[in-house]
Design a protein around this motif. Structure first.
Motif, short mmCIF file in Angstrom:
data_model
loop_
_atom_site.label_atom_id
_atom_site.label_comp_id
_atom_site.label_asym_id
_atom_site.label_seq_id
_atom_site.Cartn_x
_atom_site.Cartn_y
_atom_site.Cartn_z
N GLU A 146 -12.64 -5.07 -9.33
CA GLU A 146 -13.28 -5.47 -8.06
C GLU A 146 -12.35 -5.29 -6.88
N GLY A 147 -11.53 -4.26 -6.92
CA GLY A 147 -10.62 -3.95 -5.83
C GLY A 147 -9.48 -3.09 -6.33
N ARG A 148 -8.72 -2.55 -5.39
CA ARG A 148 -7.62 -1.66 -5.73
C ARG A 148 -6.52 -2.41 -6.48
N ASP A 201 0.84 -1.20 0.00
CA ASP A 201 0.00 0.00 0.00
C ASP A 201 0.87 1.25 0.00
N ARG A 205 -2.11 -6.30 -7.44
CA ARG A 205 -2.85 -5.82 -6.27
C ARG A 205 -1.90 -5.61 -5.10
N ALA A 238 -12.83 1.36 -5.96
CA ALA A 238 -12.23 0.28 -6.74
C ALA A 238 -13.06 -0.99 -6.74
N ARG A 239 -13.84 -1.23 -5.67
CA ARG A 239 -14.68 -2.42 -5.61
C ARG A 239 -15.72 -2.45 -6.73
N ASP A 288 -10.61 2.02 -1.72
CA ASP A 288 -11.20 0.67 -1.71
C ASP A 288 -12.65 0.67 -2.19
N ASP A 289 -13.46 1.59 -1.68
CA ASP A 289 -14.89 1.62 -2.04
C ASP A 289 -15.07 1.87 -3.53
#
Length: 147
Positions: free
Chosen positions: A58-60, A29, A98, A52-53, A49-50
């Protein structure tokens, strides 16, 4: 932490076809945040995160150029190494990296032009043995003649 071969220089006179060097690094990170600060690329797919979901990932994910920077590290530190000058680079991004992924960056010599000190390198990055980046670099290698 980087897992790689000793750093230094391989002069054009010693470079051979098929020669390969690599490094491994866990992308953190903190790496992503620092890259965002340095590059000024604050796309929320990398940082939120929110947000990118709800994307196709479906995520960072890490910045693609952060991953490509690991190829640059292999070239600048190992093959050819210190004193190398980048002339060009192509990149194709095949999959996301990721936070927490261990990335293996590899370069392999595919062509050598000793008279011009040019070296062509096949480049790739892998996560869990799956290619996430491929490309080709052309560099000007250091030479003992110019030391």
């Amino acid at each position: 932490m980087l897992d790689n071969l000793p750093r230094g220089t391989i002069c054009i006179e010693d470079i051979e076809m098929g020669m390969t060097r690599s490094l491994q690094k866990v992308v953190t990170d903190q790496d992503i945040e620092m890259f965002a600060q340095v590059s000024t690329d604050r796309n929320p797919v990398h940082l939120d995160d929110d947000y990118a979901r709800d994307t196709i990932f479906e995520g960072r994910i890490a910045h693609g150029m952060l991953t490509a920077g690991l190829v640059s590290a292999v070239i600048g530190e190992q093959l050819p190494g210190h004193g190398t000058v980048y002339l060009g680079q192509t990149l194709k991004f095949l999959g996301p990296v990721r936070p927490g992924d261990m990335v293996r960056a590899e370069v392999t010599v595919t062509a050598i032009d000793p008279a011009k000190r040019r070296v062509t390198l096949d480049c790739q990055c892998l996560v869990d043995c799956k290619k996430v980046l491929v490309g080709e670099a052309t560099v000007l290698a250091p030479s003992r003649k110019f030391d």
